[in-house]
Write a protein that holds these residues in place. Structure first.
Motif, mmCIF file in Angstrom:
data_model
loop_
_atom_site.group_PDB
_atom_site.id
_atom_site.type_symbol
_atom_site.label_atom_id
_atom_site.label_comp_id
_atom_site.label_asym_id
_atom_site.label_seq_id
_atom_site.Cartn_x
_atom_site.Cartn_y
_atom_site.Cartn_z
ATOM 1 N N ILE A 27 0.760 -1.143 0.071
ATOM 2 C CA ILE A 27 0.152 -0.061 0.091
ATOM 3 C C ILE A 27 0.728 1.224 -0.071
ATOM 4 O O ILE A 27 1.600 1.276 1.012
ATOM 5 N N SER A 28 0.520 2.364 -0.789
ATOM 6 C CA SER A 28 1.467 3.249 -1.037
ATOM 7 C C SER A 28 1.098 4.463 0.126
ATOM 8 O O SER A 28 0.279 4.686 0.089
ATOM 9 N N LEU A 29 2.182 4.864 0.749
ATOM 10 C CA LEU A 29 2.004 5.918 1.514
ATOM 11 C C LEU A 29 2.850 7.084 0.941
ATOM 12 O O LEU A 29 3.795 7.354 0.541
ATOM 13 N N LYS A 30 1.651 8.073 0.594
ATOM 14 C CA LYS A 30 1.980 9.214 -0.129
ATOM 15 C C LYS A 30 2.128 10.394 0.643
ATOM 16 O O LYS A 30 1.220 11.262 0.926
ATOM 17 N N LYS A 58 7.830 15.482 1.420
ATOM 18 C CA LYS A 58 8.718 16.718 2.297
ATOM 19 C C LYS A 58 7.975 18.047 2.060
ATOM 20 O O LYS A 58 7.997 18.829 3.028
ATOM 21 N N ASN A 59 7.259 18.193 0.947
ATOM 22 C CA ASN A 59 6.523 19.585 0.791
ATOM 23 C C ASN A 59 5.099 19.639 1.524
ATOM 24 O O ASN A 59 4.466 20.682 1.463
ATOM 25 N N LYS A 60 4.749 18.307 2.352
ATOM 26 C CA LYS A 60 3.558 18.217 2.883
ATOM 27 C C LYS A 60 2.373 18.479 2.001
ATOM 28 O O LYS A 60 1.236 18.780 2.609
ATOM 29 N N LYS A 61 2.385 18.104 0.990
ATOM 30 C CA LYS A 61 1.199 18.400 -0.092
ATOM 31 C C LYS A 61 0.825 16.850 -0.610
ATOM 32 O O LYS A 61 0.478 16.748 -1.560
ATOM 33 N N GLY A 62 1.293 15.849 -0.061
ATOM 34 C CA GLY A 62 1.098 14.380 -0.446
ATOM 35 C C GLY A 62 -0.413 14.226 -0.100
ATOM 36 O O GLY A 62 -0.981 14.754 0.798
ATOM 37 N N LEU A 63 -0.878 13.055 -0.790
ATOM 38 C CA LEU A 63 -2.164 12.525 -0.381
ATOM 39 C C LEU A 63 -2.471 12.305 1.009
ATOM 40 O O LEU A 63 -3.385 12.504 1.492
ATOM 41 N N ASP A 90 -1.016 13.622 3.629
ATOM 42 C CA ASP A 90 -0.139 14.630 4.520
ATOM 43 C C ASP A 90 -1.544 15.560 5.105
ATOM 44 O O ASP A 90 -2.597 15.537 4.570
ATOM 45 N N GLY A 91 -1.024 16.112 6.167
ATOM 46 C CA GLY A 91 -2.122 16.881 6.789
ATOM 47 C C GLY A 91 -3.120 16.506 7.332
ATOM 48 O O GLY A 91 -3.377 15.183 7.447
ATOM 49 N N VAL A 92 -4.038 17.091 7.813
ATOM 50 C CA VAL A 92 -5.507 16.532 8.475
ATOM 51 C C VAL A 92 -6.224 15.680 7.640
ATOM 52 O O VAL A 92 -6.820 14.583 7.820
ATOM 53 N N GLY A 93 -6.527 16.199 6.427
ATOM 54 C CA GLY A 93 -7.105 15.537 5.460
ATOM 55 C C GLY A 93 -6.496 14.411 4.870
ATOM 56 O O GLY A 93 -7.142 13.137 4.939
ATOM 57 N N GLY A 94 -5.275 14.321 4.836
ATOM 58 C CA GLY A 94 -4.447 13.152 4.516
ATOM 59 C C GLY A 94 -4.687 12.111 5.856
ATOM 60 O O GLY A 94 -4.555 10.863 5.421
ATOM 61 N N PHE A 95 -4.615 12.488 6.815
ATOM 62 C CA PHE A 95 -4.849 11.729 8.186
ATOM 63 C C PHE A 95 -6.152 10.989 7.868
ATOM 64 O O PHE A 95 -5.997 9.560 7.773
ATOM 65 N N LEU A 115 3.109 9.146 16.971
ATOM 66 C CA LEU A 115 1.481 9.137 17.515
ATOM 67 C C LEU A 115 0.632 9.125 16.242
ATOM 68 O O LEU A 115 -0.500 8.830 16.407
ATOM 69 N N ARG A 116 1.008 9.938 15.142
ATOM 70 C CA ARG A 116 -0.025 10.153 14.166
ATOM 71 C C ARG A 116 -0.381 8.672 13.526
ATOM 72 O O ARG A 116 -1.478 8.306 13.469
ATOM 73 N N TYR A 117 0.653 7.819 13.266
ATOM 74 C CA TYR A 117 0.455 6.265 12.603
ATOM 75 C C TYR A 117 -0.335 5.637 13.728
ATOM 76 O O TYR A 117 -1.425 4.921 13.508
ATOM 77 N N ASN A 118 -0.179 5.800 14.940
ATOM 78 C CA ASN A 118 -1.021 5.155 15.898
ATOM 79 C C ASN A 118 -2.552 5.673 16.011
ATOM 80 O O ASN A 118 -3.575 4.681 15.985
ATOM 81 N N LEU A 119 -2.792 6.885 15.867
ATOM 82 C CA LEU A 119 -3.988 7.332 15.873
ATOM 83 C C LEU A 119 -4.937 6.882 14.527
ATOM 84 O O LEU A 119 -5.944 6.622 14.588
#
Length: 319
Positions: free
Chosen positions: A57-60, A63-68, A70-75, A97-101
């Motif tokens: 599974i691709s984790l997008k 570094k520019n924080k604009k990946g699919l 990234d951010g709250v929407g990406g979460f 913690l991000r991946y845990n949540l």
């Protein structure tokens, strides 16, 4: 049972290093494991024939924080994507913690992870070993392994006219950064030494960055007849050719990790990265700059790699 492993480091080498831990999880629970990894790991290129991997599974995230992802929407996009797979367990090879949540929101009931908020000082191999021992009573000490397809191997060896009666030597002449790339003059001197002793041919593995191409062209200018460039091939296409080699001499690059995982004795030229990346496998043999007993980031020792030291190491391996 459906199990996910999350390995969010960037490179090919990082992914290869973690293969024994993923294999151990698969054997422990008698099931194939799915991976969540970054596209930069290129895992789909060299894990096609790995029977303990269910899917990649691709984790997008970028570094520019604009990946699919990234951010709250990406979460929430990633959480929804993982939820659709209905995983029962997840092993997270980081302290985030991000991946845990995300996994909790995805409804994954059993979450196993490095200690949260303790990224600093984590050892690349000892930390996952500790996690698997503490959580699953697993002792993992085996080398990474990559597998090839017999039909594909036969086709590639025929296509490139690989002569198995010769000593086939992989030269991994590229590298992700300029401080990792040994100058072409050192490889040329090594080629001279090898040809004096062995009936051999050389497979030249590198990327397409400008400096990498300069190094490649300098070597080809010296000996085009016995050197086979692999720079136009995908990683998947190079695997059978690498596996056909008797020995590999590589800068600390993706090809040093791939060749050792393909069970090719690999001499790793350690110029500017921690020694761990050149000796974690039992068939890796690091060569350091002359006068150095250790290397790390900032060593900048590529000009001090000795062709004769490499050659002596080759002779100790090829009997």
């Amino acid at each position: 049972m459906k199990i996910l492993a999350i390995q969010n480091r960037m490179g090919i080498g990082d992914m290869v290093i973690f293969l024994p831990y993923i294999e151990a999880i698969s054997k422990k629970f008698s099931t194939r494991v799915s991976l969540l990894v970054k596209d930069s790991s290129k895992a789909d290129q060299y894990l096609k024939n790995t029977n303990y991997i269910e899917q990649i599974i691709s984790l997008k995230r970028h570094k520019n924080k604009k990946g699919l992802h990234d951010g709250v929407g990406g979460f929430f996009k990633l959480a929804n994507e993982l939820e659709a797979h209905k995983f029962d367990k997840v092993v997270i090879f980081n302290s985030s913690l991000r991946y845990n949540l995300i996994c909790r929101v995805a409804g994954i009931k059993e979450i196993f992870q490095y200690p949260l908020f303790k990224k600093t000082g984590q050892h690349v191999t000892e930390t996952p070993k500790k996690l698997l021992f503490e959580k699953f009573a697993l002792k993992v000490n085996n080398d990474p392994k990559i597998y090839t397809d017999k039909k594909h191997t036969s086709e590639m060896l025929e296509r490139y006219n690989i002569n198995k009666n010769k000593i086939n030597i992989l030269l991994g002449i590229g590298g992700s950064g300029p401080t990792k790339r040994v100058p072409p003059e050192i490889f040329i001197e090594l080629i001279k030494l090898c040809k004096e002793k062995y009936d051999c041919q050389f497979l030249l593995a590198t990327g397409n960055q400008e400096e990498e191409q300069v190094i490649l062209n300098e070597i080809l200018k010296f000996d085009e007849n016995d050197c086979i460039p692999l720079d136009k091939l995908s990683i998947y296409e190079t695997l059978p050719l690498i596996k056909s080699c008797n020995i590999s001499i590589c800068n600390d690059s993706s090809f040093s990790h791939l060749s050792s995982a393909l069970n090719v004795p690999t001499i790793v030229l350690m110029c500017d990265t921690p020694l761990l990346y050149g000796n974690y496998s039992s068939i890796m043999f690091p060569v350091l700059p002359e006068g150095y007993s250790d290397v790390t980031h900032g060593t900048n020792g590529k000009e001090k790699i000795s062709p004769m030291t490499i050659f002596e190491k080759i002779k100790s391996i090829i009997k």
